[in-house]
Design an enzyme around this catalytic site. Structure first.
Site, PDB file in Angstrom:
ATOM      1  N   LYS A  31      20.219  17.489  41.039  1.00  0.00           N
ATOM      2  CA  LYS A  31      20.177  18.588  41.708  1.00  0.00           C
ATOM      3  C   LYS A  31      19.619  19.710  40.646  1.00  0.00           C
ATOM      4  O   LYS A  31      18.717  20.588  41.132  1.00  0.00           O
ATOM      5  CB  LYS A  31      21.497  19.242  41.945  1.00  0.00           C
ATOM      6  CG  LYS A  31      22.541  19.386  40.947  1.00  0.00           C
ATOM      7  CD  LYS A  31      23.839  19.884  41.844  1.00  0.00           C
ATOM      8  CE  LYS A  31      24.954  20.118  40.848  1.00  0.00           C
ATOM      9  NZ  LYS A  31      24.630  21.358  39.845  1.00  0.00           N
ATOM     10  N   THR A  32      19.848  19.723  39.324  1.00  0.00           N
ATOM     11  CA  THR A  32      19.584  20.807  38.728  1.00  0.00           C
ATOM     12  C   THR A  32      17.795  20.630  38.317  1.00  0.00           C
ATOM     13  O   THR A  32      16.888  21.600  38.401  1.00  0.00           O
ATOM     14  CB  THR A  32      19.889  21.055  37.264  1.00  0.00           C
ATOM     15  OG1 THR A  32      21.373  21.009  37.406  1.00  0.00           O
ATOM     16  CG2 THR A  32      19.526  21.859  36.205  1.00  0.00           C
ATOM     17  N   ASP A 227      23.601  27.439  43.094  1.00  0.00           N
ATOM     18  CA  ASP A 227      24.206  26.210  42.766  1.00  0.00           C
ATOM     19  C   ASP A 227      25.384  25.998  43.051  1.00  0.00           C
ATOM     20  O   ASP A 227      26.136  26.956  43.301  1.00  0.00           O
ATOM     21  CB  ASP A 227      23.583  25.899  41.388  1.00  0.00           C
ATOM     22  CG  ASP A 227      23.730  24.441  40.848  1.00  0.00           C
ATOM     23  OD1 ASP A 227      24.010  23.677  42.013  1.00  0.00           O
ATOM     24  OD2 ASP A 227      23.748  24.081  39.863  1.00  0.00           O
ATOM     25  N   GLU A 228      26.106  24.959  43.147  1.00  0.00           N
ATOM     26  CA  GLU A 228      27.235  24.472  43.505  1.00  0.00           C
ATOM     27  C   GLU A 228      27.989  25.478  44.664  1.00  0.00           C
ATOM     28  O   GLU A 228      29.037  26.167  44.600  1.00  0.00           O
ATOM     29  CB  GLU A 228      28.213  24.975  42.058  1.00  0.00           C
ATOM     30  CG  GLU A 228      27.800  24.183  40.838  1.00  0.00           C
ATOM     31  CD  GLU A 228      28.141  22.764  41.129  1.00  0.00           C
ATOM     32  OE1 GLU A 228      28.701  22.206  42.038  1.00  0.00           O
ATOM     33  OE2 GLU A 228      27.964  22.033  39.924  1.00  0.00           O
ATOM     34  N   GLN A 258      32.401  17.488  45.869  1.00  0.00           N
ATOM     35  CA  GLN A 258      32.883  17.903  44.486  1.00  0.00           C
ATOM     36  C   GLN A 258      33.518  19.290  44.517  1.00  0.00           C
ATOM     37  O   GLN A 258      33.497  20.094  43.705  1.00  0.00           O
ATOM     38  CB  GLN A 258      31.544  18.116  43.520  1.00  0.00           C
ATOM     39  CG  GLN A 258      31.139  16.473  43.445  1.00  0.00           C
ATOM     40  CD  GLN A 258      29.935  16.483  42.381  1.00  0.00           C
ATOM     41  OE1 GLN A 258      30.346  16.674  41.228  1.00  0.00           O
ATOM     42  NE2 GLN A 258      28.905  16.311  42.500  1.00  0.00           N
ATOM     43  N   ARG A 601      31.529  11.213  36.119  1.00  0.00           N
ATOM     44  CA  ARG A 601      31.124  11.647  35.051  1.00  0.00           C
ATOM     45  C   ARG A 601      30.665  10.569  34.189  1.00  0.00           C
ATOM     46  O   ARG A 601      29.790  11.023  33.184  1.00  0.00           O
ATOM     47  CB  ARG A 601      32.527  12.494  34.072  1.00  0.00           C
ATOM     48  CG  ARG A 601      32.821  13.675  34.654  1.00  0.00           C
ATOM     49  CD  ARG A 601      31.889  14.888  35.347  1.00  0.00           C
ATOM     50  NE  ARG A 601      31.768  14.350  36.782  1.00  0.00           N
ATOM     51  CZ  ARG A 601      30.625  14.705  37.452  1.00  0.00           C
ATOM     52  NH1 ARG A 601      29.886  15.629  36.567  1.00  0.00           N
ATOM     53  NH2 ARG A 601      30.508  14.538  38.702  1.00  0.00           N
TER      54      ARG A 601
END
Length: 657
Positions: A31-32, A227-228, A258, A601
């Site tokens: 995504k980044t 973002d997020e 998430q 992770r």
């Protein structure tokens, strides 16, 4: 890391630049990278870089995104001119954005340009002071609990006046909060300070009440990226909506699976309602994972698909199948910690870097026994939560700087007026702050005058010199350097930390002096646990799952997978069993999302551990394994591990690195 070209959905997200866009990006789905490439594509299409805004949730994420954007713009041959600092996209956290807006329009916001920012410790001290002022005992009334109640209301956009009008105050704690909250606000105002929640609440209020300022920023930032988005609270959600102009060029990136921060105000309904808020939204789902092995992703998919409050998504990868999930039973928490430490050491001997190993846990108290085991085995480790900017010597230096720029900050003045010792005792301080300084003896007044001279010199120095030079000047001029040099090993450590602050301040040396100092004070106040990660430190990372959000490691241990701990349930009080004692369906789903975050992770190996007996709340508790373990298909688990005892563990299989 080898550069991967954009996949078809990433490319679609990058090139859909008109109107609202919702990118549902799974863990490890790039995504980044997609946001960075989208911003570069906008600039290539002729959009002015300065008209692009990107908001994320931690300073670390914002810094990395900013660096990647700037590098991409510099190296792109299609962009025929260098991008100056003033023309760069504005990349920020929500809190830093609030600081920027409030400082630019301080008069309209009813604050001064040099307002102080209270971190959580500062706020707890202010609540404690409010309790004392009102005649309450801080030992009986926990300042942290009262602050949490106030903070939760502020994160929902609720002021004291609004809260007081609808709160029925049936509980004793509500009565205490009703008295403490306005006194706490009075202390903030007295010190010309804002707390973390005010940075957002006052920004939202300013944009809502001042149409001209709202329109100004809508014209400045024509393309907004958030973002997020699943982690936005009510106030952040409202700020986002008010920054979006008539073109509706907003790109929200998030993952419902998430969402793990409801306890600090995050509202899942914000991302669920995005298409309703912005009609004609283009929805793009990123499901290809570039981080983890097939086995890890299959386990994660199997766990999260049991949640009902989500949009269907199934992560997949071109990566290898990889190792199966390790599950290990232990007798108690000491046995568990010993197992984790010994296996971490074994992995390091095999050549896996220590900083590519993480131990994740649900609750902070679990770190103590783990730390003891790592010390016993002489394994280098770093615990997230021991924060650089909370060290006394660092806070003292920053207080000198804040007090010099903002003489109204009584909290800072109280902190440093006798640091280092100047013979100014509590009685003197009390008289100074109660307006009775003229009653003090002449020698004492001379000491106060000397202290104020130091602050004036710091203020003058800060207006002309680089931030790093100003911090170095404070270290010497305050007398702290001389004191630390004569204070043995402890003093030497404090001096090392002080000069580490000089190094940190050097990041802002390219800005104009005042801008650099304000940016230094803002970023130091808004540091998160992840910002404390020392990338160069080769150590195993110990942290809560919440703190691990956004990070990735080759090997991840997830400790304490027991019913009641992970998934967590509220502590039962004696003879009290009401519906409030148990998790709601929404809270239960968040626990599952938290486990999903923990699994994803890992790049190559996941090792799950649990203890049959654990000491909690002063008593021994016999545990059942977490339901999350049984949610993982048996074929993905290392054969036999579920039946093993702590004395009959199989060695880990070789991990292909």
């Amino acid at each position: 890391m080898t550069y991967q070209p954009l996949n078809s959905e990433q490319k679609r997200a990058v090139e859909t630049t008109v109107g609202p866009v919702l990118i549902l990006a799974g863990a490890g789905a790039g995504k980044t990278k997609t946001i960075v490439e989208r911003i570069r594509y906008l600039v290539k299409c002729g959009v002015a870089p300065s008209s692009i805004l990107a908001i994320t949730f931690t300073n670390k994420a914002a810094r990395e995104m900013r660096e990647r954007i700037e590098l991409g713009l510099q190296k792109d041959p299609a962009i025929n001119r260098p991008v100056s600092m003033s023309e760069r996209p504005f990349v920020s956290t929500f809190h830093s954005l609030g600081v920027h807006i409030l400082r630019e329009h301080s008069h309209a916001a009813g604050v001064t340009r040099h307002f102080a920012i209270f971190d959580r410790d500062d706020s707890k001290r202010a609540v404690k002071e409010a309790l004392v002022n009102l005649g309450f005992d801080p030992k009986t009334h926990d300042p942290g609990r009262i602050l949490s109640i106030i903070s939760k209301e502020k994160s929902r956009g609720v002021t004291f006046e609004e809260w007081a009008s609808f709160n029925d105050r049936h509980s004793y704690i509500a009565e205490v909060v009703a008295q403490v909250w306005p006194e706490y606000e009075r202390i903030l105002k007295r010190d010309n300070a804002l707390d973390f929640d005010d940075l957002l609440l006052k920004t939202e209020s300013l944009l809502r009440e001042k149409g001209n300022i709202r329109e100004y920023y809508q014209n400045v930032w024509r393309h907004i990226h958030i973002d997020e988005y699943q982690d936005t609270n009510r106030v952040q959600y409202e700020i986002s909506k008010m920054l979006v102009g008539p073109e509706c060029n907003i790109c929200a990136v998030g993952d419902i699976d998430q969402n793990i921060y409801s306890w600090r105000g995050a509202e899942l309904k914000n991302i669920l309602a995005f298409e309703h808020d912005y009609p004609h939204t283009t929805v793009i789902t990123l499901e290809e994972n570039y981080r983890s092995t097939k086995n890890i992703l299959e386990a994660a998919n199997a766990v999260i698909e049991k949640n009902k409050i989500r949009r269907p998504k199934n992560l997949y990868t071109a990566n290898a199948g990889g190792e199966k999930i390790g599950v290990f039973t232990n007798l108690d928490e000491t046995d568990e910690a010993e197992f984790i430490a010994s296996k971490a050491k074994e992995l390091m001997i095999r050549g896996i870097p220590a900083d590519e190993i993480a131990v994740l846990y649900r609750a902070n108290f679990q770190s103590r026994v783990l730390e003891e085991a790592f010390l016993k085995h002489a394994i280098p480790y770093q615990i997230l939560g021991t924060r650089f900017f909370e060290r006394k010597e660092v806070k003292d230096l920053l207080s000198y700087l804040r007090a010099a720029l903002n003489p109204e900050s009584l909290a800072d003045l109280k902190r440093i007026i006798n640091v280092p010792a100047r013979g100014i005792g509590k009685t003197t301080i009390a008289k100074v702050f109660s307006g009775m300084e003229s009653d003090l003896p002449i020698p004492t007044r001379a000491k106060l005058s000397s202290f104020r001279t130091i602050l004036k010199e710091v203020d003058g120095f800060a207006q002309e010199k680089k931030p790093s030079e100003t911090v170095a000047f404070i270290i010497k001029r305050s007398g702290l350097e001389e004191e630390w040099k004569t204070s043995g090993e402890d003093g030497a450590t404090r001096l090392e930390n002080a000069y580490e602050l000089v190094n940190f301040a050097a990041r802002y040396d390219t800005l104009l002096p005042e801008e650099g100092i304000l940016a230094l004070l803002t970023d130091s106040a808004l540091q998160s646990d992840q910002d404390e990660l020392k990338e160069e430190q080769k150590a195993v990372r110990l942290m809560t799952v919440h703190a691990a959000k956004g990070l990735e490691f080759d090997v991840v241990f997830i400790a304490g997978l027991e019913e009641g701990l992970f998934p967590h349930e509220r502590v039962q009080l004696p003879n009290k069993k009401t519906n409030e004692d148990y998790l709601t369906p929404e809270e239960a789903e968040e626990e599952r999302r938290l486990f999903y975050v923990a699994l994803t992770r890992a790049r190559k190996k996941v090792i799950l551990t649990y203890a049959q007996v654990r000491s909690m709340f002063g008593r021994q508790i016999v545990n059942m394994p977490s339901e999350f373990i049984s949610d993982i298909p048996q074929e993905l688990v290392e054969e036999g591990n579920l039946e093993e005892t702590s004395r009959l563990r199989k060695p880990l299989l070789n991990i292909d690195f």
